[in-house]
Each structure stands twice: as structure tokens, then as C-alpha cells.
Design an enzyme around this catalytic site. Structure first.
Site, mmCIF file in Angstrom:
data_model
loop_
_atom_site.group_PDB
_atom_site.id
_atom_site.type_symbol
_atom_site.label_atom_id
_atom_site.label_comp_id
_atom_site.label_asym_id
_atom_site.label_seq_id
_atom_site.Cartn_x
_atom_site.Cartn_y
_atom_site.Cartn_z
ATOM 1 N N LYS A 97 0.829 -1.214 0.000
ATOM 2 C CA LYS A 97 0.000 0.000 0.000
ATOM 3 C C LYS A 97 0.856 1.253 0.000
ATOM 4 O O LYS A 97 0.424 2.315 -0.440
ATOM 5 C CB LYS A 97 -0.999 0.005 1.151
ATOM 6 C CG LYS A 97 -0.416 -0.226 2.543
ATOM 7 C CD LYS A 97 0.079 0.994 3.227
ATOM 8 C CE LYS A 97 0.547 0.622 4.630
ATOM 9 N NZ LYS A 97 1.422 1.597 5.209
ATOM 10 N N THR A 154 -3.383 5.398 4.470
ATOM 11 C CA THR A 154 -2.053 5.769 3.992
ATOM 12 C C THR A 154 -2.108 6.689 2.779
ATOM 13 O O THR A 154 -1.226 7.510 2.579
ATOM 14 C CB THR A 154 -1.234 4.497 3.674
ATOM 15 O OG1 THR A 154 -1.258 3.638 4.817
ATOM 16 C CG2 THR A 154 0.202 4.825 3.363
#
Length: 185
Positions: A97, A154
Site C-alpha cells: 500500500k 495511507t
């Protein structure tokens, strides 16, 4: 000495070997000293955890009994810990990610807007799941906290080092200057 359980909170993949961090730990620490590696991952920023903001994370291990023990150690009214037996998926979701967050930050820095970032995140999650599945992860893992959840936090938070680095790159700052100003990687 009694073998220890190590709680791993780092995310990443070794460049040449493509080993996950739990695999590197198991390789480096003799078996007689290591009871288990428990991976703690998920959508969380330390800044918010320290303020006792509601947070959910995932623990996983080859030894799920130890993962459940760590779950009990960390669980409290503000910090909810779930278990997931897919150690490969949890580690890969947590590591991969970051690549998408860097791209999302670049997109934001350029000024492309929410549509572009949504496309990056959605298509990025698809690619993470495809790669993860090829590497032995369960596809459903990427629909949970360590996939969608970690990706959202994120790619959208100013607390995210990867998003911030990408954002500065998108605004035209040089990589060396960017890394120097961040003070961490």
C-alpha cells in the site's frame, strides 16, 4: 533461555529476495530463541494511537495462539485488535500500500484531484490483491483492515510519510531534498 515472541510492526519486502519481514526475522534469529513472530498491521498512525483515537489493527502469525495472546495484550477500549490467519496477505497488504500512497501523494501534489486518487487507490488495490494472491495470500484479506483500511489511511492522511513524500514530489521537490526534510523514511 526461553524462546521469545517478537511483535513485528515494520512493513516492507527485502528487495533482492522478496522476503517478507517475518521471514527475515525467522531467518536471522535461531529457532531455539524464537517462539513466534506476530505481525501487527493495519490502518493506524502512531500520532492518533497516542491520542487514544479509536483505532483498529490486525495481528497474524504462523502461530495463531500467539497472535491471540498478543491481541489480548494490546486490546483496550480505544485500540481494537482483530486476528487474521493470512500472514502473507497481512504483510503484503501493509507493505504494498505504500507504493500506492506514494502515487496518491504525487497525484495530489500535481493537483489531479479526488477522481484521480480514487482511481489510483481502486486500481492499486486490485493490483495488490493480484500480486498478493500470486504470492500465496488469500484474496479476501485485501478487502479488510490490512487491505482497504490500510490503503485508505495511507493514501489520504497527512500523517502518512509515503503520501507526504509523493505530495512533495508532485509539487516538484527533488527526492533528496524531500527525504532530508522528512527526517525519516
Amino acid at each position: 533461555p526461553k524462546p521469545l515472541t517478537i511483535v513485528q510492526v515494520s512493513k516492507g519486502i527485502e528487495p533482492n529476495s522478496l522476503k517478507r519481514i517475518s521471514e527475515m526475522i525467522e531467518e536471522e534469529i535461531p529457532e531455539k530463541y524464537l517462539k513466534s513472530v506476530v505481525v501487527l498491521s493495519g490502518p493506524s498512525h502512531a500520532e492518533e494511537v497516542s491520542l487514544r483515537h479509536p483505532t483498529t489493527v490486525v495481528v497474524t502469525s504462523k502461530n495463531m495462539k500467539e497472535a491471540e495472546r498478543v491481541q489480548d495484550l494490546f486490546m483496550n477500549k480505544n485500540f481494537r485488535v482483530y486476528t487474521n490467519p493470512d500472514i502473507v496477505g497481512v504483510e503484503l497488504g501493509g507493505a504494498l500500500k505504500n507504493i500506492i500512497a506514494l502515487a496518491a501523494g504525487i497525484s495530489d501534489g500535481i493537483g489531479y484531484g479526488d477522481n484521480a486518487k480514487a482511481a489510483l487507490m481502486t486500481r492499486g488495490l486490485t493490483e495488490i490483491a493480484r500480486l498478493g494472491t500470486k504470492m500465496g495470500a488469500k484474496p479476501l484479506t485485501f478487502s479488510g483492515l490490512t487491505g482497504v483500511g490500510d490503503l485508505v489511511v495511507t493514501c489520504t492522511s497527512v500523517h502518512s510519510r509515503n503520501w507526504r513524500a509523493g505530495n512533495q514530489l508532485g509539487k516538484g521537490k527533488k527526492l533528496d531534498e524531500n527525504l532530508e526534510n522528512m527526517g525519516m523514511v
